[in-house]
Write a protein that holds these residues in place. Sequence first.
Motif, PDB file in Angstrom:
ATOM      1  N   ALA A 181      43.888   2.019  -4.269  1.00 50.00           N
ATOM      2  CA  ALA A 181      42.021   2.292  -3.991  1.00 50.00           C
ATOM      3  C   ALA A 181      41.152   2.629  -5.030  1.00 50.00           C
ATOM      4  N   CYS A 182      41.857   3.813  -5.035  1.00 50.68           N
ATOM      5  CA  CYS A 182      40.851   4.802  -5.834  1.00 50.68           C
ATOM      6  C   CYS A 182      41.856   4.842  -7.188  1.00 50.68           C
ATOM      7  N   ALA A 183      43.289   4.515  -6.727  1.00 56.62           N
ATOM      8  CA  ALA A 183      44.020   4.726  -8.103  1.00 56.62           C
ATOM      9  C   ALA A 183      43.833   3.571  -8.847  1.00 56.62           C
ATOM     10  N   ALA A 184      43.209   2.487  -8.364  1.00 56.56           N
ATOM     11  CA  ALA A 184      42.688   0.647  -9.607  1.00 56.56           C
ATOM     12  C   ALA A 184      41.505   1.390 -10.207  1.00 56.56           C
ATOM     13  N   ALA A 185      40.440   2.051  -9.364  1.00 57.53           N
ATOM     14  CA  ALA A 185      39.370   2.710 -10.478  1.00 57.53           C
ATOM     15  C   ALA A 185      39.688   3.192 -11.571  1.00 57.53           C
ATOM     16  N   LEU A 186      40.696   4.307 -11.610  1.00 56.86           N
ATOM     17  CA  LEU A 186      40.882   5.034 -12.837  1.00 56.86           C
ATOM     18  C   LEU A 186      41.852   4.353 -13.388  1.00 56.86           C
ATOM     19  N   SER A 187      41.823   4.842 -15.296  1.00 52.59           N
ATOM     20  CA  SER A 187      42.704   4.186 -15.959  1.00 52.59           C
ATOM     21  C   SER A 187      43.830   4.599 -15.657  1.00 52.59           C
ATOM     22  N   ASP A 188      44.938   4.202 -16.449  1.00 54.66           N
ATOM     23  CA  ASP A 188      46.163   4.188 -16.746  1.00 54.66           C
ATOM     24  C   ASP A 188      46.301   6.297 -17.212  1.00 54.66           C
ATOM     25  N   GLU A 189      45.991   6.663 -18.240  1.00 50.63           N
ATOM     26  CA  GLU A 189      45.731   7.695 -18.035  1.00 50.63           C
ATOM     27  C   GLU A 189      45.191   8.212 -17.584  1.00 50.63           C
ATOM     28  N   VAL A 190      44.143   8.652 -17.138  1.00 55.79           N
ATOM     29  CA  VAL A 190      43.802   9.723 -15.927  1.00 55.79           C
ATOM     30  C   VAL A 190      45.072   9.269 -14.918  1.00 55.79           C
ATOM     31  N   ARG A 191      44.925   8.419 -13.864  1.00 55.41           N
ATOM     32  CA  ARG A 191      45.952   7.752 -13.401  1.00 55.41           C
ATOM     33  C   ARG A 191      47.338   9.042 -13.042  1.00 55.41           C
ATOM     34  N   ALA A 192      47.823   8.906 -14.335  1.00 55.10           N
ATOM     35  CA  ALA A 192      49.352   9.477 -14.358  1.00 55.10           C
ATOM     36  C   ALA A 192      49.396  10.547 -14.359  1.00 55.10           C
ATOM     37  N   LEU A 193      47.951  11.589 -15.212  1.00 56.59           N
ATOM     38  CA  LEU A 193      47.379  12.572 -15.075  1.00 56.59           C
ATOM     39  C   LEU A 193      46.952  13.377 -13.574  1.00 56.59           C
ATOM     40  N   VAL A 194      46.503  12.593 -13.070  1.00 51.10           N
ATOM     41  CA  VAL A 194      46.273  13.400 -11.696  1.00 51.10           C
ATOM     42  C   VAL A 194      47.421  13.461 -10.613  1.00 51.10           C
ATOM     43  N   VAL A 195      48.462  12.634 -10.267  1.00 45.23           N
ATOM     44  CA  VAL A 195      48.980  12.253  -9.758  1.00 45.23           C
ATOM     45  C   VAL A 195      50.293  13.084 -10.320  1.00 45.23           C
ATOM     46  N   ARG A 196      50.293  14.100 -11.281  1.00 48.03           N
ATOM     47  CA  ARG A 196      51.382  14.680 -12.087  1.00 48.03           C
ATOM     48  C   ARG A 196      51.685  15.962 -10.735  1.00 48.03           C
ATOM     49  N   PRO A 197      52.854  16.652 -10.750  1.00 42.24           N
ATOM     50  CA  PRO A 197      53.349  18.007 -10.155  1.00 42.24           C
ATOM     51  C   PRO A 197      52.696  18.841 -11.196  1.00 42.24           C
ATOM     52  N   LEU A 198      51.402  20.108 -10.595  1.00 43.31           N
ATOM     53  CA  LEU A 198      51.175  20.743 -10.665  1.00 43.31           C
ATOM     54  C   LEU A 198      51.917  21.961 -12.042  1.00 43.31           C
ATOM     55  N   PRO A 199      51.934  23.016 -12.449  1.00 43.87           N
ATOM     56  CA  PRO A 199      53.123  23.477 -13.268  1.00 43.87           C
ATOM     57  C   PRO A 199      53.141  24.421 -12.475  1.00 43.87           C
ATOM     58  N   GLU A 200      54.179  24.729 -12.396  1.00 43.21           N
ATOM     59  CA  GLU A 200      55.237  26.145 -11.332  1.00 43.21           C
ATOM     60  C   GLU A 200      54.403  27.141 -11.137  1.00 43.21           C
ATOM     61  N   PRO A 201      54.068  27.937 -10.214  1.00 46.44           N
ATOM     62  CA  PRO A 201      52.834  29.050 -10.275  1.00 46.44           C
ATOM     63  C   PRO A 201      53.268  30.128 -10.768  1.00 46.44           C
ATOM     64  N   HIS A 202      54.609  29.888 -11.668  1.00 45.43           N
ATOM     65  CA  HIS A 202      55.168  31.482 -12.676  1.00 45.43           C
ATOM     66  C   HIS A 202      55.009  30.871 -13.528  1.00 45.43           C
ATOM     67  N   ALA A 203      54.846  29.498 -13.930  1.00 39.56           N
ATOM     68  CA  ALA A 203      54.185  29.131 -15.256  1.00 39.56           C
ATOM     69  C   ALA A 203      53.409  30.031 -15.999  1.00 39.56           C
ATOM     70  N   ASP A 204      53.467  30.271 -17.479  1.00 37.55           N
ATOM     71  CA  ASP A 204      52.965  30.646 -18.145  1.00 37.55           C
ATOM     72  C   ASP A 204      51.187  29.972 -18.262  1.00 37.55           C
ATOM     73  N   VAL A 205      50.040  30.523 -17.737  1.00 31.17           N
ATOM     74  CA  VAL A 205      48.919  30.771 -17.750  1.00 31.17           C
ATOM     75  C   VAL A 205      48.549  29.587 -19.122  1.00 31.17           C
ATOM     76  N   PHE A 206      48.864  29.669 -19.862  1.00 30.92           N
ATOM     77  CA  PHE A 206      48.971  28.313 -21.266  1.00 30.92           C
ATOM     78  C   PHE A 206      49.171  27.435 -20.865  1.00 30.92           C
ATOM     79  N   ASP A 207      50.529  27.297 -20.097  1.00 30.54           N
ATOM     80  CA  ASP A 207      50.470  25.655 -19.265  1.00 30.54           C
ATOM     81  C   ASP A 207      49.717  25.481 -19.343  1.00 30.54           C
ATOM     82  N   TRP A 208      49.040  26.202 -18.149  1.00 28.75           N
ATOM     83  CA  TRP A 208      47.890  25.502 -17.174  1.00 28.75           C
ATOM     84  C   TRP A 208      46.931  24.899 -18.415  1.00 28.75           C
ATOM     85  N   GLU A 209      46.354  25.756 -19.367  1.00 26.38           N
ATOM     86  CA  GLU A 209      45.326  25.449 -19.893  1.00 26.38           C
ATOM     87  C   GLU A 209      45.616  23.489 -20.515  1.00 26.38           C
ATOM     88  N   LEU A 210      46.279  24.072 -21.228  1.00 25.68           N
ATOM     89  CA  LEU A 210      46.633  22.717 -21.993  1.00 25.68           C
ATOM     90  C   LEU A 210      46.859  21.623 -20.988  1.00 25.68           C
TER      91      LEU A 210
END
Length: 658
Positions: A350-379
């Motif tokens: 029900a919440c996903a239906a109110a979001l665009s496909d692009e936003v929905r795909a990004l919000v559920v995507r796993p976060l970068p690994e904790p040890h990943a470069d900070v630049f990856d988190w910035e991107l």
Amino acid sequence: MSSGDTPEKHHRWRVLAGEPGRRHHRKWPVSYLGAGLTEIPRDDAATADGPREGDLATRVLVVAESVDWLRHVLDDPISLALVRKLTVVVLDWTGPTRSWCGRLGPLLHVVSHQVRMPGAEGQVEISVEVRWSKTLRELIAAILPLLTPTLPLPAPASADRTAQEVFPSWLDAGHNATVVVGELPGNEDIRPHDLVLTGSGLPQPPQNPDLPGEVPATGGTPAGYGTVLAVSSTGAGVGGRPDVVLVNPEQTELWGRYGPFGPTGGTAELTFTGAGDGHGWQLTGPDGASLGGGRLDRPRTGAMVAKALTGTGTVICRTMPARHPVEEAALLVQLMSAGILVHVPDLPPACAAALSDEVRALVVRPLPEPHADVFDWELRTVAQRRAALRQHAVSFALPRLAAATFPGLVDPPSVSAVLVTKRLDYVRDAVAAIEAQTYPNLEIVLCLHGVELPAGLRAELAGCRRPIETLVLAPGYGFGEAIGAATARSRGTLVTKFDDDDTYGPEHVWDLVLARQYSGATMVGKAAEFTYLQTLDTTVRRAAGDPESFARVVAGGTMLISKGDLEAVGGWRPVPRSIDRGLIDRVWYSGGLIYRTHPLGYIYQRRSDGHTWDPGLEYFLRDGGTQWSGFPRYHEFGTVPAVEDVTDGFDVPAGRRS
């Protein structure tokens, strides 16, 4: 002040706007209001039904904690009360720059207005008097440009928006957006209304009985209207089945916020409380301490959210109850728009239906690994914010929702990418970088300065997927005259400059258009923060000013300005070099604002064949940060192919060959 809040009873009535419980109006003695202020009835019935017929004040005082809270007065039915004299006091005001001074917006029949400003920040007092009474909404809409940049995106055509019996928080205060209570007025000479927003999706018929305005029994749009859309009960979205979240970037804290990024930047938990009607939300820090919260059905400001998340880069919401799916999704979008990386591992349908496909795909995507470069988190954070703004900002999303009625209004503003060069070896790569942009409504204006276009290269350009306009100028033209001639051939509402020897990522133009939208600045651009030094085959990231802030300069190869504003300041100066500085100075000294967005997606190049401005390599290595051998290998910079292409309905049009 929300619709459910009633101010304390005094013998003088006043409008208040601010966080519940903070009664700043007590600082103002009753004598300040003067004996001419008439009390307007304000009880539960008036709150629910809007101002009563005949509600009229000789003088009204609005005390707001901030400009954001002042905007929320427009979301309340009391905004339709009729007023002749209005005094607005903003207790905590900060201007975009120390030298900036706003202007009173369009307002007819002004008798007088007075402004008392503290300089860069502090308390502001503005008074306006009109000859004939106007709604409080109209007067506040005229005052807002004195307090904050309110330059909308230019458009060659747009629909008037009329909200009937609803007060959506995302509806702007522009002259082509109105709110009415009761029946909609008719008009015999022109269609009365383009886009009507109501709670049910069906309007009341026009007042003019001669117009065939009866609502069809089977639903649909009656004659006399362009189209009608339903607004959710709290104004968080529009559409109906399902609702689509809409946000107003003016109510999101974007200026000055960029980072922190990554786990070391701080992580907060977002929870939705089930007490009462389930409208509560809470942000909790790593130590379990409350960072702030509120209610989904009450106003919230970008400053309020940003203050709660100071020093926080990531928000995780492990459980969304979906009791109020549109409102819950709207809170996620506001967080993303403010530059917070939001992760919802289990997003309810029900919440996903109110979001665009692009936003929905990004919000559920796993976060970068904790040890990943900070630049990856910035991107990742920048990509999510970009998606939230272009898919859910009202100026882009609302025309898409009305596309069945107004298909010609769906595209975002047209942009002309102007490229002036005398180096034929650079033309292919430069045109390819513009062609690869994800922005849908983009043309290329290629100006060859003192060189002819070879037949082979002309044939290659004829296959460009973008509309492309080419012109060849004699060597006698100065550089400033050449780019002026190229700009004259452009047909875009917005104009941006590309340099032939710099590197651009595919989202670059979108970044500039979004920055122009939420900053309200006359000119926007990026800083030359990433610089490629060809002699060393090295890219350095150096300090080049604060991202997401108003600035004095931006990189010349990134400037974007509306064609109307460009011509209004006199256009380009006919100088042989430093044409960028010439235009920036003209914008600045004409009173225009310049805004610097994030630096990603642009690499300034220092080539071995020399430049007219050459401070030496040490200048670019001094105080340098991260370094890459060659170019940074990220899709954001256009240096590697995209892993996936999520455009959510924005397609690159077929080109025009010339």
